[in-house]
Design an enzyme around this catalytic site. Sequence first.
Site, PDB file in Angstrom:
ATOM      1  CG  HIS A  82      -1.795  -1.179   1.337  1.00  0.00           C
ATOM      2  ND1 HIS A  82      -2.756  -1.488   0.418  1.00  0.00           N
ATOM      3  CD2 HIS A  82      -1.848  -2.171   2.272  1.00  0.00           C
ATOM      4  CE1 HIS A  82      -3.381  -2.598   0.773  1.00  0.00           C
ATOM      5  NE2 HIS A  82      -2.841  -3.044   1.889  1.00  0.00           N
ATOM      6  NE  ARG A 112       1.759  -4.857   4.223  1.00  0.00           N
ATOM      7  CZ  ARG A 112       0.743  -4.409   4.954  1.00  0.00           C
ATOM      8  NH1 ARG A 112       0.131  -5.233   5.789  1.00  0.00           N
ATOM      9  NH2 ARG A 112       0.364  -3.156   4.872  1.00  0.00           N
ATOM     10  CD  GLU A 117      -3.800  -9.186   4.797  1.00  0.00           C
ATOM     11  OE1 GLU A 117      -3.991  -8.070   5.312  1.00  0.00           O
ATOM     12  OE2 GLU A 117      -2.984  -9.381   3.879  1.00  0.00           O
ATOM     13  CG  ASP A 126      -7.224  -6.266   4.377  1.00  0.00           C
ATOM     14  OD1 ASP A 126      -8.098  -5.716   3.692  1.00  0.00           O
ATOM     15  OD2 ASP A 126      -6.023  -5.959   4.318  1.00  0.00           O
TER      16      ASP A 126
END
Length: 249
Positions: A36, A61, A137, A163
């Site tokens: 993200h 990540r 998630e 999530d």
Amino acid sequence: MSSSVPVMMHVATASLAVVEAALDAGYDGLMIDLQHGEVGLEDACAMLRAVPRGNSHLFARPSGLEPGPIGRLLDSGARGIVAPTIETAEQAAQLVAAVKYPPLGRRSLGPSRPGLYSGEDYCAAGNAAVAAVVQIETAAGVDAAGEILAVEGVDAVYIGPADLAVSYGLPGRADWADGPVAEGIEKVAAAARGTGVRLGLYCSDPAFAAAHIRSTGLDFVGMGIDLVFMGKQARATVAALDAALEEQS
């Protein structure tokens, strides 16, 4: 920090200054987020190199399980790779293959930061120093947690509550004290305890994080996102100015 477990900040802005500021503020480590935000691979590698090699709480990540980008992040100094949305043992095995040197995985040896790992056996030292972290998630990930965490080479699990909430048809937020998200966290925690895998959880509220450190036995905590911090403080500053102007009118 004074916490009994390492606390890490998510960094979604491609900025060396944010990396330095977060560590100077007292965070133990960072989660460089390529999934993200606006951090690209080149940005992430530069940000990782801005952190001293001795920091073992420096995670990245990526957006997927491709071994090429994962290898570059590790060679730049990442001490953990967090793979998002892991739902099967097969996906966990893919992560281990990309993160670990042979014989455990298939990570390629190549030029990297000088002295990144120390020891007579460089591959063994690297495998011990670097964590393969599965992020659970989704409801499917919770259901398969036992199989996922039993994969050889998986070192830790990181729970993404927002999530996870969405997968249960709930609003996407952190810090669920009850309901299916809280139950899912406990299921994953039980699987982690059963397999000896380290357990992490993202939290947005410090009091909620403290409670879970004590009750769930967390080994690390993700708390706060740089962009969220900036937006929250900006809104508070503008609101304070508006209030002051009203008082003085």
